[in-house]
Design a protein around this motif. Structure first.
Motif, PDB file in Angstrom:
ATOM      1  N   ARG A 448       0.830  -1.196   0.000  1.00  0.00           N
ATOM      2  CA  ARG A 448       0.000   0.000   0.000  1.00  0.00           C
ATOM      3  C   ARG A 448       0.872   1.257   0.000  1.00  0.00           C
ATOM      4  O   ARG A 448       0.590   2.226  -0.705  1.00  0.00           O
ATOM      5  CB  ARG A 448      -0.905  -0.010   1.229  1.00  0.00           C
ATOM      6  CG  ARG A 448      -1.916   1.151   1.236  1.00  0.00           C
ATOM      7  CD  ARG A 448      -2.922   1.037   2.370  1.00  0.00           C
ATOM      8  NE  ARG A 448      -2.298   1.202   3.659  1.00  0.00           N
ATOM      9  CZ  ARG A 448      -2.055   0.207   4.508  1.00  0.00           C
ATOM     10  NH1 ARG A 448      -2.404  -1.030   4.203  1.00  0.00           N
ATOM     11  NH2 ARG A 448      -1.474   0.431   5.671  1.00  0.00           N
ATOM     12  N   MET A 449       1.963   1.235   0.805  1.00  0.00           N
ATOM     13  CA  MET A 449       2.843   2.401   0.860  1.00  0.00           C
ATOM     14  C   MET A 449       3.554   2.629  -0.466  1.00  0.00           C
ATOM     15  O   MET A 449       3.746   3.776  -0.886  1.00  0.00           O
ATOM     16  CB  MET A 449       3.862   2.226   1.983  1.00  0.00           C
ATOM     17  CG  MET A 449       3.266   2.312   3.381  1.00  0.00           C
ATOM     18  SD  MET A 449       4.488   2.096   4.681  1.00  0.00           S
ATOM     19  CE  MET A 449       5.475   3.567   4.440  1.00  0.00           C
ATOM     20  N   VAL A 450       3.950   1.527  -1.126  1.00  0.00           N
ATOM     21  CA  VAL A 450       4.612   1.661  -2.436  1.00  0.00           C
ATOM     22  C   VAL A 450       3.662   2.295  -3.435  1.00  0.00           C
ATOM     23  O   VAL A 450       4.032   3.184  -4.208  1.00  0.00           O
ATOM     24  CB  VAL A 450       5.093   0.283  -2.924  1.00  0.00           C
ATOM     25  CG1 VAL A 450       5.526   0.353  -4.381  1.00  0.00           C
ATOM     26  CG2 VAL A 450       6.248  -0.209  -2.060  1.00  0.00           C
ATOM     27  N   GLN A 451       2.382   1.816  -3.408  1.00  0.00           N
ATOM     28  CA  GLN A 451       1.392   2.371  -4.321  1.00  0.00           C
ATOM     29  C   GLN A 451       1.150   3.846  -4.042  1.00  0.00           C
ATOM     30  O   GLN A 451       1.060   4.670  -4.959  1.00  0.00           O
ATOM     31  CB  GLN A 451       0.080   1.576  -4.195  1.00  0.00           C
ATOM     32  CG  GLN A 451      -0.993   1.994  -5.201  1.00  0.00           C
ATOM     33  CD  GLN A 451      -0.539   1.796  -6.651  1.00  0.00           C
ATOM     34  OE1 GLN A 451       0.126   0.819  -6.976  1.00  0.00           O
ATOM     35  NE2 GLN A 451      -0.878   2.749  -7.520  1.00  0.00           N
ATOM     36  N   GLU A 452       1.034   4.178  -2.725  1.00  0.00           N
ATOM     37  CA  GLU A 452       0.826   5.581  -2.353  1.00  0.00           C
ATOM     38  C   GLU A 452       2.011   6.437  -2.762  1.00  0.00           C
ATOM     39  O   GLU A 452       1.845   7.581  -3.188  1.00  0.00           O
ATOM     40  CB  GLU A 452       0.598   5.689  -0.849  1.00  0.00           C
ATOM     41  CG  GLU A 452      -0.733   5.106  -0.391  1.00  0.00           C
ATOM     42  CD  GLU A 452      -0.869   5.122   1.124  1.00  0.00           C
ATOM     43  OE1 GLU A 452       0.143   5.461   1.783  1.00  0.00           O
ATOM     44  OE2 GLU A 452      -1.943   4.787   1.634  1.00  0.00           O
ATOM     45  N   ASN A 453       3.226   5.879  -2.643  1.00  0.00           N
ATOM     46  CA  ASN A 453       4.432   6.619  -3.022  1.00  0.00           C
ATOM     47  C   ASN A 453       4.452   6.875  -4.521  1.00  0.00           C
ATOM     48  O   ASN A 453       4.812   7.964  -4.979  1.00  0.00           O
ATOM     49  CB  ASN A 453       5.655   5.829  -2.589  1.00  0.00           C
ATOM     50  CG  ASN A 453       6.910   6.691  -2.579  1.00  0.00           C
ATOM     51  OD1 ASN A 453       6.823   7.893  -2.446  1.00  0.00           O
ATOM     52  ND2 ASN A 453       8.050   6.071  -2.722  1.00  0.00           N
ATOM     53  N   GLU A 619       5.711  20.436  -1.454  1.00  0.00           N
ATOM     54  CA  GLU A 619       5.136  19.468  -0.527  1.00  0.00           C
ATOM     55  C   GLU A 619       4.998  18.102  -1.194  1.00  0.00           C
ATOM     56  O   GLU A 619       5.307  17.071  -0.592  1.00  0.00           O
ATOM     57  CB  GLU A 619       3.762  19.950  -0.038  1.00  0.00           C
ATOM     58  CG  GLU A 619       3.819  21.106   0.940  1.00  0.00           C
ATOM     59  CD  GLU A 619       2.442  21.463   1.459  1.00  0.00           C
ATOM     60  OE1 GLU A 619       1.754  22.239   0.795  1.00  0.00           O
ATOM     61  OE2 GLU A 619       2.071  20.944   2.524  1.00  0.00           O
ATOM     62  N   LYS A 620       4.514  18.097  -2.418  1.00  0.00           N
ATOM     63  CA  LYS A 620       4.344  16.829  -3.145  1.00  0.00           C
ATOM     64  C   LYS A 620       5.683  16.123  -3.316  1.00  0.00           C
ATOM     65  O   LYS A 620       5.795  14.903  -3.159  1.00  0.00           O
ATOM     66  CB  LYS A 620       3.721  17.097  -4.522  1.00  0.00           C
ATOM     67  CG  LYS A 620       2.299  17.640  -4.467  1.00  0.00           C
ATOM     68  CD  LYS A 620       1.320  16.583  -4.011  1.00  0.00           C
ATOM     69  CE  LYS A 620      -0.113  17.105  -4.072  1.00  0.00           C
ATOM     70  NZ  LYS A 620      -1.070  16.087  -3.579  1.00  0.00           N
ATOM     71  N   ARG A 621       6.706  16.891  -3.687  1.00  0.00           N
ATOM     72  CA  ARG A 621       8.027  16.287  -3.893  1.00  0.00           C
ATOM     73  C   ARG A 621       8.552  15.637  -2.600  1.00  0.00           C
ATOM     74  O   ARG A 621       9.038  14.510  -2.610  1.00  0.00           O
ATOM     75  CB  ARG A 621       9.025  17.356  -4.362  1.00  0.00           C
ATOM     76  CG  ARG A 621       8.809  17.858  -5.774  1.00  0.00           C
ATOM     77  CD  ARG A 621       9.843  18.911  -6.121  1.00  0.00           C
ATOM     78  NE  ARG A 621       9.652  19.487  -7.431  1.00  0.00           N
ATOM     79  CZ  ARG A 621      10.110  18.958  -8.572  1.00  0.00           C
ATOM     80  NH1 ARG A 621      10.769  17.817  -8.525  1.00  0.00           N
ATOM     81  NH2 ARG A 621       9.895  19.559  -9.722  1.00  0.00           N
ATOM     82  N   ILE A 622       8.456  16.397  -1.501  1.00  0.00           N
ATOM     83  CA  ILE A 622       8.969  15.876  -0.226  1.00  0.00           C
ATOM     84  C   ILE A 622       8.173  14.660   0.226  1.00  0.00           C
ATOM     85  O   ILE A 622       8.726  13.663   0.699  1.00  0.00           O
ATOM     86  CB  ILE A 622       8.935  16.981   0.851  1.00  0.00           C
ATOM     87  CG1 ILE A 622       9.929  18.100   0.511  1.00  0.00           C
ATOM     88  CG2 ILE A 622       9.279  16.413   2.221  1.00  0.00           C
ATOM     89  CD1 ILE A 622      11.374  17.670   0.491  1.00  0.00           C
ATOM     90  N   GLN A 623       6.853  14.717   0.094  1.00  0.00           N
ATOM     91  CA  GLN A 623       6.011  13.580   0.491  1.00  0.00           C
ATOM     92  C   GLN A 623       6.323  12.353  -0.350  1.00  0.00           C
ATOM     93  O   GLN A 623       6.199  11.212   0.128  1.00  0.00           O
ATOM     94  CB  GLN A 623       4.537  13.958   0.369  1.00  0.00           C
ATOM     95  CG  GLN A 623       4.084  14.984   1.404  1.00  0.00           C
ATOM     96  CD  GLN A 623       2.686  15.509   1.133  1.00  0.00           C
ATOM     97  OE1 GLN A 623       2.042  15.109   0.159  1.00  0.00           O
ATOM     98  NE2 GLN A 623       2.230  16.427   1.983  1.00  0.00           N
ATOM     99  N   ALA A 624       6.709  12.563  -1.600  1.00  0.00           N
ATOM    100  CA  ALA A 624       6.995  11.436  -2.485  1.00  0.00           C
ATOM    101  C   ALA A 624       8.185  10.609  -2.014  1.00  0.00           C
ATOM    102  O   ALA A 624       8.302   9.431  -2.344  1.00  0.00           O
ATOM    103  CB  ALA A 624       7.242  11.940  -3.911  1.00  0.00           C
ATOM    104  N   ILE A 625       9.086  11.205  -1.227  1.00  0.00           N
ATOM    105  CA  ILE A 625      10.244  10.444  -0.716  1.00  0.00           C
ATOM    106  C   ILE A 625      10.090  10.148   0.777  1.00  0.00           C
ATOM    107  O   ILE A 625      11.051   9.825   1.465  1.00  0.00           O
ATOM    108  CB  ILE A 625      11.562  11.208  -0.979  1.00  0.00           C
ATOM    109  CG1 ILE A 625      11.527  12.581  -0.321  1.00  0.00           C
ATOM    110  CG2 ILE A 625      11.852  11.300  -2.460  1.00  0.00           C
ATOM    111  CD1 ILE A 625      12.858  13.314  -0.392  1.00  0.00           C
ATOM    112  N   GLY A 626       8.847  10.288   1.271  1.00  0.00           N
ATOM    113  CA  GLY A 626       8.584   9.935   2.669  1.00  0.00           C
ATOM    114  C   GLY A 626       8.976  10.995   3.671  1.00  0.00           C
ATOM    115  O   GLY A 626       9.033  10.727   4.870  1.00  0.00           O
TER     116      GLY A 626
END
Length: 647
Positions: A448-453, A619-626
């Motif tokens: 699920r986390m991989v998909q969300e990432n 924000e999107k960029r930072i969230q994309a790498i956790g």
């Protein structure tokens, strides 16, 4: 031959038993001698010299016995006698011996008594209040262990007294308040009264006169000592004077000034006379110096130096209006005497009265300021020291309790392990089942986390493309359209060329933004070059912590995102924030890379922050790498961003 063997064996056994009986009898006889001389040393009808002789004999015979609690009591009695005889070198030696034995036994009450005795020595003989406070604090802890409430209260009373004498009035108030619940037994009424009297004194020194008056009144009603009652009444009257309640002070002092018991205590009697004269003078009812001089005469006779300081100060204040030269003479005497007995606070008071008499004397003013600063520093250090002593002792107690708890837990663990063997197979089965279930949950969560990432990365990419499209259309496209209009309108060629040069610069900057980031060994240089390039000419950039970052341990994807995000923040600063100072701090921990961005620009409110596409994109960029990025800004108060990226 066989009969001879059994006869020899019987004689050997009999002789061994007889020898053992003789040894036990000799040991018991020695122990009886030790106890006899020990009890003799406790006999109050004997002189201290005879008590010393008895305890020395007890210790001599005690050397032949095994070390036990009796040995501990012998050493304590030896310390007590040497203290009473003033043999302090011997006392210090015996103290070390006793504390060396203390670890062998858990006789908390005996250890507490020894610490209390040494507290008396350091307080009254060696005059080392810090050491006295430490020993009293240890005594209190061991009395708590032995559940002796009365002596807990008494040790806290001694500690509070030391704090009060060192001008730590607030700390003393806290300590004495802690003592009160332990002194509720009627047999401790005298100690309760002393605690209330000291509490009142602390409140008086802290200018909290209502509470001081209350505690002095409680001390008067609590004490069973007639002389203490008179002393407390005098203290109460002094507080009335401080609070400008002169009539109440005069009435109270007049009720005790002729008491025959008080007159037999010259020092206390002189205090009452001086306070009465001072109260009557302040109220305008006394015009003569004779009452002051009468109190001073008694104090000189009794060599009461502290009392003489009070008399001289009052006389200096008395003469300051009509006879300033006489007043200065008395106040100079206060200064000299206060230096002799090392009482700087009295000198400060004298200097306070001298300053109006010699307003042009700079030395008096400077000396008073110096003393006040010195007293403040000293009192601050004292407060810190006493608080640290109590804290360190509490930490030590907590550590001992923790060790006891760990030992108990260790025993329980042994029992638990024994019981666990019975259900070992069932436990293993449940463990394997649990592990399998957790593994399944972990796998599902990972998917699920991989998909969300992936989704977050896609959203970030789309946001970036949309932003690029908008900027090409709004900035570059509009510029090209303007050039075309200029050519159609036959605008001066130099202006057209200038506009084309401007468009070229925009295209070059845009190219820098969208170019692939070099994440190899040259990343740091390219990263720094980007930050410098994005810093406007009228702004200054300060970097901290970047030299300590090991960029080789940072993944390429994180490098790219960090590069793009900080580039966006710098662009945002140049376009919107208009800041003149930018600071970027880097912090590298084992698990997290933290970046703090701050500028002094115009800032933005929350609504403006959420409306900016560039910031949403970061924000999107930072969230994309956790990772996480938080913005903090208010209109007119600059802009702050905090980035946290897992390594």
């Amino acid at each position: 031959m066989k009969r001879l063997f059994f006869f020899v064996l019987f004689v050997s056994l009999a002789s061994c038993r007889f020898s053992g009986d003789q040894t036990n009898a000799a040991a018991q006889k020695t122990r009886d001698s030790v106890i006899f001389y020990y009890k003799k040393s406790l006999n109050d009808s004997l002189s201290w010299a005879n008590k010393k002789e008895a305890i020395n004999k007890a210790l001599f015979f005690g050397k032949k016995l095994k070390t036990d609690t009796l040995t501990f009591n012998l050493l304590y009695q030896k310390c007590r006698i040497t203290y009473s005889l003033g043999e302090y070198d011997s006392l210090l030696i015996q103290d070390k011996m006793l504390l060396g034995q203390a670890s062998l036994f858990k006789d908390f009450r005996a250890i507490a008594r020894q610490h209390y005795l040494m507290g008396l020595y350091f307080e009254g003989v060696a005059l080392v209040p810090d050491s006295a406070f430490i020993r009293y604090n240890l005594s209190k802890s061991f009395y708590l262990e032995s559940k002796d409430s009365s002596w807990v209260g008494r040790t806290l009373l001694r500690m509070g007294t030391i704090q009060k004498d060192r001008n730590d009035f607030f700390g003393s108030k806290v300590t004495l308040t802690e003592a009160l619940p332990y002194l509720m037994n009627p047999k401790d009424s005298s100690f309760m009264a002393q605690s209330l009297n000291l509490l009142a004194t602390n409140h008086r020194k802290l200018f909290n006169y209502p509470d001081a008056l209350q505690y002095y009144s409680e001390a008067i009603s609590t004490t069973n000592s007639y002389i203490d009652k008179l002393i407390f009444k005098n203290n109460l009257a002094a507080t009335y004077i401080d609070n400008n309640q002169f009539d109440e002070a005069i009435a109270l002092l007049l009720s005790i000034v002729d008491d025959t018991v008080l007159i037999q205590k010259p020092i206390e009697y002189a205090r009452v006379l001086d306070n009465l004269a001072y109260a009557r003078w302040l109220s305008g009812k006394e015009k003569s110096e004779e009452p002051f001089l009468g109190a001073l005469k008694i104090r000189k006779t009794e060599n009461d130096k502290r009392g003489r300081i009070a008399s001289y100060t009052h006389l200096g204040e008395f003469y300051s209006r009509d006879k300033p030269q006489v007043a200065k003479a008395y106040l100079d005497t206060v200064i000299k005497l206060s230096k002799t007995i090392k009482m700087p606070r009295a000198e400060v008071d004298a200097l306070k009265f001298l300053m109006p008499l010699e307003p042009t004397n700079v030395q008096i003013r400077d000396r008073r300021i110096f003393l006040q600063d010195s007293l403040y520093r000293a009192e601050t250090n004292v407060k810190t020291q006493f608080a640290k002593y109590k804290y360190d002792n509490q930490v030590s107690q907590d550590k001992n309790l923790r060790l006891e708890k760990e030992n108990a837990e260790r025993v329980l663990e042994i029992i638990r392990q024994r019981n666990q063997k019975i259900i070992a197979f069932l436990g293993i089965a449940l463990l394997l089942t649990g592990i399998g279930f957790l593994y399944y949950i972990f796998k599902q969560r990972t998917k699920r986390m991989v998909q969300e990432n992936k989704t977050a990365k896609l959203e970030a990419t789309l946001e970036t493309e949309a932003e690029m499209s908008r900027r090409l259309h709004d900035d570059f496209g509009a510029g090209l359209n303007q050039v075309m209009l200029m050519i159609q309108n036959d605008t001066d060629s130099s202006k057209v060329l200038d506009k084309l040069e401007q468009l070229y610069g925009q295209s070059r900057n845009f190219s820098r933004e969208i170019n692939e980031v070099d994440t190899s060994t040259h990343f740091k240089e390219e990263f720094l070059e980007m930050l410098r390039f994005r810093t406007p000419e009228n702004a200054k950039l300060y970097l901290s912590g970047i030299a300590e970052i090991n960029w080789d341990t940072i993944t390429p994807w994180v490098k790219k995102v960090l590069y793009k995000v900080l580039q966006e923040l710098m662009i945002n600063m140049a376009k919107h924030s208009k800041g003149t100072l930018v600071t970027i701090g880097f912090e590298d921990s084992t698990k997290m890379l933290v970046v703090e961005y701050l500028d002094n620009g115009v800032g933005a409110n929350q609504k403006e922050l959420h409306s900016k596409n560039g910031l949403r994109n970061t924000e999107k960029r930072i969230q994309a790498i956790g990772g996480t990025i938080t913005f903090d800004s208010s209109k007119g108060e600059g802009f702050r961003a905090r980035i946290q990226i897992p390594k």
